[in-house]
Design a protein around this motif. Sequence first.
Motif, mmCIF file in Angstrom:
data_model
loop_
_atom_site.group_PDB
_atom_site.id
_atom_site.type_symbol
_atom_site.label_atom_id
_atom_site.label_comp_id
_atom_site.label_asym_id
_atom_site.label_seq_id
_atom_site.Cartn_x
_atom_site.Cartn_y
_atom_site.Cartn_z
ATOM 1 N N HIS A 34 47.505 25.814 0.009
ATOM 2 C CA HIS A 34 47.704 27.257 -0.086
ATOM 3 C C HIS A 34 48.238 27.838 1.211
ATOM 4 C CE1 HIS A 34 45.251 26.820 -3.609
ATOM 5 N NE2 HIS A 34 45.679 28.013 -3.974
ATOM 6 N N GLN A 35 48.859 28.940 1.020
ATOM 7 C CA GLN A 35 49.298 29.695 2.177
ATOM 8 C C GLN A 35 48.802 31.111 2.003
ATOM 9 O OE1 GLN A 35 53.410 29.490 2.922
ATOM 10 N NE2 GLN A 35 53.372 31.036 4.486
ATOM 11 N N ASN A 36 48.275 31.658 3.072
ATOM 12 C CA ASN A 36 47.785 33.032 2.972
ATOM 13 C C ASN A 36 48.324 33.864 4.134
ATOM 14 O OD1 ASN A 36 46.496 35.213 2.115
ATOM 15 N ND2 ASN A 36 44.467 34.581 2.761
ATOM 16 N N LEU A 96 37.651 20.787 -1.228
ATOM 17 C CA LEU A 96 37.993 21.704 -0.145
ATOM 18 C C LEU A 96 39.296 21.321 0.532
ATOM 19 C CD1 LEU A 96 34.555 22.173 1.606
ATOM 20 C CD2 LEU A 96 35.599 23.515 -0.190
ATOM 21 N N LEU A 97 39.444 20.017 0.746
ATOM 22 C CA LEU A 97 40.613 19.563 1.498
ATOM 23 C C LEU A 97 41.893 19.879 0.743
ATOM 24 C CD1 LEU A 97 39.116 16.124 2.428
ATOM 25 C CD2 LEU A 97 39.011 18.261 3.703
ATOM 26 N N PHE A 110 48.145 26.903 7.467
ATOM 27 C CA PHE A 110 48.586 28.139 6.781
ATOM 28 C C PHE A 110 47.659 29.318 7.085
ATOM 29 C CE2 PHE A 110 50.326 24.747 3.933
ATOM 30 C CZ PHE A 110 51.649 24.947 4.261
ATOM 31 N N VAL A 169 42.491 23.778 0.562
ATOM 32 C CA VAL A 169 42.898 24.384 1.825
ATOM 33 C C VAL A 169 44.317 23.989 2.195
ATOM 34 C CG1 VAL A 169 42.420 24.349 4.294
ATOM 35 C CG2 VAL A 169 40.572 24.683 2.676
ATOM 36 N N SER A 170 44.680 22.750 1.902
ATOM 37 C CA SER A 170 45.994 22.296 2.353
ATOM 38 C C SER A 170 47.134 22.765 1.461
ATOM 39 C CB SER A 170 46.007 20.768 2.444
ATOM 40 O OG SER A 170 45.738 20.238 1.168
ATOM 41 N N ASN A 174 41.202 29.331 -2.685
ATOM 42 C CA ASN A 174 41.611 29.099 -1.306
ATOM 43 C C ASN A 174 40.680 29.813 -0.339
ATOM 44 O OD1 ASN A 174 43.671 30.589 0.923
ATOM 45 N ND2 ASN A 174 43.591 28.372 0.885
ATOM 46 N N ASN A 225 45.070 30.660 6.653
ATOM 47 C CA ASN A 225 43.906 30.874 5.778
ATOM 48 C C ASN A 225 43.031 32.040 6.203
ATOM 49 O OD1 ASN A 225 44.815 28.049 5.306
ATOM 50 N ND2 ASN A 225 43.205 28.171 3.766
ATOM 51 N N THR A 280 38.199 28.059 2.274
ATOM 52 C CA THR A 280 38.335 28.358 3.702
ATOM 53 C C THR A 280 36.977 28.714 4.307
ATOM 54 O OG1 THR A 280 40.560 29.171 3.353
ATOM 55 C CG2 THR A 280 39.471 29.889 5.365
#
Lengths: 260, 779
Positions: free
Chosen positions: B777-779, B770-771, A93, B774-775, B678, A95, B682
Amino acid sequence: MSIVELKGISRIYGDGDTEVRALDNVDLTIKSGEIVALLGPSGSGKTTLLNIIAALDTPTAGNYSFIGNDVDLGNVGKMTDFRKKNIGYIFQFFNLVGDLTALENTMLVQDLSGKRDKKYALELLERVGLKGLEDRFPSQMSGGQRQRVAIARALSSRPKMMLGDELTGNLDSETSIQVLETLIEICRKEGMTVLFVTHDRSLTKYATRVLQLESGKIIGDEIGGLSTISGQVETVAKDVISGAKKIAGKILEFADEVIG
Amino acid sequence: MRSKLRVFTVVAIVALATYTGVMLSEHGRNASYVYEDFYAETNLSDLIVSDVEQPRSNFTRLCDSHSDWNCESRLTLQGQTYHSSTDENKWIQSLWHGMEHGEVSGLYLIEGSLTPGDGEIVIDAHAAEGLNYKIGDQIRTIAGNGTNELTIIGIANSPMHLWYAAEGTLFPSNDGYVVGYLDAEYLASIAGFDPLTRNEMHIDMPGTPSFDLSETLDVDEGEELTISRLELVDEMRSLDMEGDVVDRSGMTSPELLRIDLEGAKKSSPFILTVLLLVSGLMIAISISRLVKSHSREIAVLRTIGASGKDIMTGYLLIPLFLGIPGVVIGILLGVSPIGSQLMTEFYFDFFGIPVVIVRHYPDLLLKIGLGSIALISLFGIRPALRASRLQPLDILNRTSQKPPSRIMVKITSSLPPGPSLAIRSTFRNPSRLFATLVMLSLSMVIMGGTMMMTASFEELFNETMDEQENWDSQAYMWPTNAGEIESWAQQNASDYELLIRSSGNATDDPRVFTIYGLENIVSDESAMHRFNVVKGKIPVIGQNPPQVLIDEGMASELDWDVSDRVKISQGSAEIEVEVTGIVRELERTMVFYRTDYSSIVGWDANGIRLTFDEGQQLDDEVRSLTSVVITKKDLLSGFNEVLKQQEKAMKSTYMIGAIMAVAILFNTLMMNLAERDNELATLRVLGASIKDLAIILTIEHAFIGLVGGIAGVATSILMFQGMASAFSTWQFFMPVTIDQFVALKVLLFIFIASLATTPFGMWRIRKMDLLDVVSRHQN
């Protein structure tokens, strides 16, 4: 020379009835410069394997060495330091940091590594096809453009290895190809090792090696499409050169005769 | 866990607000009842007639035509008590009430008897406590002529001395002031008067008629009583009596306690509202955050047919879910032993008031509870409306946050990405940042405003009671004794200055001020009393009309200024004076040159200020010629005692404001982390160490702390100005002087509190998965 060496790596989540064996005694060696595609169905352990190589996750058992040195996966600080020095990570995504421009996102990793190099960051953005878009914010870019920024960001600290988790999973097929081609082209030129997780078999043509995971075990290890194509190209090139040399020899012989 | 912590913070803040509200409101009502009960029990007079010493019949004839009045004449004299303890032997300023039957303005018995005979005295409970007097103890006193040994036969409280402060000071002091109650005829005899000499009459009228409040000049709240008072004054004048008649607003202790209680009553709804506004804003921010994190679910619900009303209802209920438990906890704490009971007991312990019945008031609790919930609920409306107006396509097509503003980009573009990110993300959500600043400002309204008020109070008293005063003792006497005392001073004091002290009022205003006639009027250390001239200049002697200084409280209250020529009443005389300067003084004061003023009053002096060499002091012989002796040492020790008590009380107010501020900053941190998990994860994946993130978080919170601190200081100053203006009365005028050190303390408090929350933030980041972050979310 091997860059990644995993020996007997296992990763177990939960215990008792809830135990999940994400990786089961995996042995793997990746050579420097290889472009490896990691294939497998959902839950096969591909992301876990990628995360362990990225030093984001700690295996339950096994050893991990990177360029011949053991990686300490029990120390958060050392894991962070390892990532900073060696790994370029590309997310599904993207990030990107929404408050920073494309250029600032690219330079962010350089800053974290203490190696600020604006010129190189600009060059990377140009190489991923974003020249002129350096001052745009992520919200002002398309998905493909954002992933290109993410690639430039991952490359900006000149890591030894690039890791991508479903890095085209959020893009349409045409954009996926463009993004992957860009990544592979730059990494090959830089001699960088790449490991990318995908569930799309068609993308394995960009890899020199294809690993297949299932139930936490590597069940397939093949030569990738890129390796085959490049082999053919190499043979043709060798033939062409050899033919050219022969022709050139004959021309020289003929010239000698004419002159002599 | 983060959500749980946020919910806990919000509920705790609502509980704290309600608890404080209950505590203050119930205390206000309890205090009202305590005073009312006490005044009813002791039959506090409605009017007091006072004049110079004269036959009792002169006073009692004023009541002849009022058969329904209960009148009792009294002789009240200044005096002194010799106190011997292991630490020191000293004479203490005293006041003697010569009482007849004790039916009007009577006594409340604590121990012993209330009917002193010859050689006997009933001691005020404050002095008994402060000086450790017991029934049967003998005390040596001065009342008029010579000294007398008196036996304590009772310990009691008087409605006239619940605020136990000696004349000339506002500060209660149990060990620096003695009030005693004697038989009127006996007191007159030992003071050298005819046994039937009196100087006061206490009048109790049927019921408890309302009296005119001193703070409302335009309205007369006690018209009926004012008419009676003015009729009495007329009658006195017709009988050649020059004295005065005062209602309860003119009785020092009842009036000061009333003003104090009024202040508490006024401030409690204000403090409750401020605290509830903070709670409400915090809830509004939390709901806004919730709406944002639920936006996709809302979009899905809207897509499958949910109406805006369906969406809104849920969010409207959140303030109730958060508010009701907080309000209930707050009310339970308020009625618990650490609630209003503790406050009322602490408060009355400070004043030494004997009968304190603490009750709880269901109507008040209901009002506070429902009012709090209603106010908090209002803060859910805006975020709920926003949730109901969200359009599915807008949300589903939204893939990334808005870019920062151009100005922000311009300001931060030259910075490295880390600090640039820290600053930009601080301003990412301007409405939330604004709400945070508003909340911090509101919490500082309580903490900073009170701190500034206290500092200004201390500064005022230090300046007017210590730094400006260069005398060791001052004594007041009959003008006829002035010559003898001056002779003694010439022989025994290292320096002295005779003075005249009396009282007067503006011809068109009944409020009384103190008039001094001084030998020297200067603004340097050479004088016994140094004047701090805040405007204008020192008067010139021998002018016509006479030139005077006035204090800034008088200037403000009477709207008088430098160069004004004003008319004042002194006794039956009307005098025109010219104001040349305005000075800072504790009491409402007008200052003449002594020679100018002595020609008006007709005598030379009735007071003296003295400085002594080491070991020298007023001897007993001279003391017997004086009516009041004040030593600077005793005055300061009483003041310091009050300051200590006040600091104790103020600390709880500081704490409320401080807790609110810390909770606000903590909530901001939690929001910040929730919104940016997020992004932070990241950065961690990309190689940012905890230290790198700590730097970013610290820069952000330093910025919030700095801006919040500045906003806090600004609102503290505004609050202090408002408080100073609201609390300033004729008796006690509070000048607005901003203590820069306190302003800095307020700023540093918010700044440090903001920074102090970051270790918790780092702990949260360290614990972040963290994993997972991060997985998902979308940004």
